[in-house]
Structure formats: structure tokens, C-alpha cells
Scaffold this motif. Sequence first.
Motif, PDB file in Angstrom:
ATOM      1  N   VAL A  79      11.287  19.896 -41.697  1.00 17.67           N
ATOM      2  CA  VAL A  79      11.030  19.024 -42.496  1.00 17.67           C
ATOM      3  C   VAL A  79       9.902  19.045 -43.350  1.00 17.67           C
ATOM      4  O   VAL A  79       9.976  19.825 -45.177  1.00 17.67           O
ATOM      5  CB  VAL A  79      11.269  17.551 -42.192  1.00 17.67           C
ATOM      6  N   ARG A  80       9.300  19.286 -42.622  1.00 17.27           N
ATOM      7  CA  ARG A  80       7.648  19.162 -44.221  1.00 17.27           C
ATOM      8  C   ARG A  80       8.010  20.942 -44.279  1.00 17.27           C
ATOM      9  O   ARG A  80       7.663  21.031 -45.415  1.00 17.27           O
ATOM     10  CB  ARG A  80       6.390  19.738 -42.877  1.00 17.27           C
ATOM     11  N   LEU A  82      10.766  22.395 -45.212  1.00 17.61           N
ATOM     12  CA  LEU A  82      12.213  22.642 -46.556  1.00 17.61           C
ATOM     13  C   LEU A  82      11.247  22.078 -47.287  1.00 17.61           C
ATOM     14  O   LEU A  82      11.548  22.183 -48.281  1.00 17.61           O
ATOM     15  CB  LEU A  82      12.718  21.756 -45.332  1.00 17.61           C
ATOM     16  N   ALA A  83      10.401  20.799 -47.020  1.00 12.51           N
ATOM     17  CA  ALA A  83       9.745  20.442 -47.911  1.00 12.51           C
ATOM     18  C   ALA A  83       8.862  20.911 -48.707  1.00 12.51           C
ATOM     19  O   ALA A  83       8.668  20.904 -50.413  1.00 12.51           O
ATOM     20  CB  ALA A  83       8.953  18.827 -48.290  1.00 12.51           C
ATOM     21  N   ALA A  84       8.194  21.730 -48.452  1.00  9.37           N
ATOM     22  CA  ALA A  84       7.146  22.801 -48.931  1.00  9.37           C
ATOM     23  C   ALA A  84       8.251  23.663 -49.762  1.00  9.37           C
ATOM     24  O   ALA A  84       7.641  24.317 -50.790  1.00  9.37           O
ATOM     25  CB  ALA A  84       6.063  23.182 -47.822  1.00  9.37           C
ATOM     26  N   VAL A  86      11.002  24.169 -50.627  1.00  5.93           N
ATOM     27  CA  VAL A  86      11.572  23.043 -52.579  1.00  5.93           C
ATOM     28  C   VAL A  86      10.060  22.776 -53.562  1.00  5.93           C
ATOM     29  O   VAL A  86      10.747  23.078 -53.996  1.00  5.93           O
ATOM     30  CB  VAL A  86      12.434  21.953 -51.778  1.00  5.93           C
ATOM     31  N   LEU A  87       9.483  22.258 -52.476  1.00  5.17           N
ATOM     32  CA  LEU A  87       8.388  21.893 -53.691  1.00  5.17           C
ATOM     33  C   LEU A  87       7.875  23.550 -53.823  1.00  5.17           C
ATOM     34  O   LEU A  87       7.349  23.744 -55.330  1.00  5.17           O
ATOM     35  CB  LEU A  87       6.798  21.228 -53.332  1.00  5.17           C
TER      36      LEU A  87
END
Length: 101
Positions: A79-80, A82-84, A86-87
Motif C-alpha cells: 500500500v505504501r 502504491l501511494a508513493a 501515485v504521488l
Amino acid sequence: MDASVLAQLMLTADDDGADLATLRAIAEEAGELGAARALARLGLGDTGAAKDMAELRELLGAWRDAKRSAVKAAVGWIVRMLAALVLVGLAVRLGFSGWVK
């Protein structure tokens, strides 16, 4: 426990006729004898078997807890990441790559 009690019950049933109490006693003795044999074949027929089973259950519980923790950690990392991603994608899309230069 040995088979002598079962053999005696079988003789009683043969001599006197098989009444309900005798049949129940035969079934109970046969079940206990079979369970004792099965436990002995599995190596659990001794006095320390209860302690061994408790330790195995504890070990299995610890294994399940460790597996659950590992899965949670892996999901958290995914999840981290994927969030990175996306950012980073948003930063590139919005033109923040020029600020880095």
C-alpha cells in the motif's frame, strides 16, 4: 487397557444373549481400545503426550500469529509503495519535475 475386558464382554454376550447393557459395554470397550491403539501408533500413548500436544498447539498458534503479522506487513508495504507511485505520478503530471532541476 487390554483386550481381555473386551474379550470377556464378548463371551458374556455370546453366553447370556446380547442385552442392551452388554452391547453398550462392548461398544465402549472397543472404542477405548481402538483409541488407545491409535494414540500409541501416533506416538501419543505415553504420559507426556498431553504436554507434547499443548506445546504443539502453542507452536502452531505462534506460527499462525507470525504468518498473520507477515501478511499484514507485506500488505502495508504494498500500500505504501502504491501511494508513493501515485504521488510520483501526480508530481510528474503536474509538472513538479522542473522543480527538481
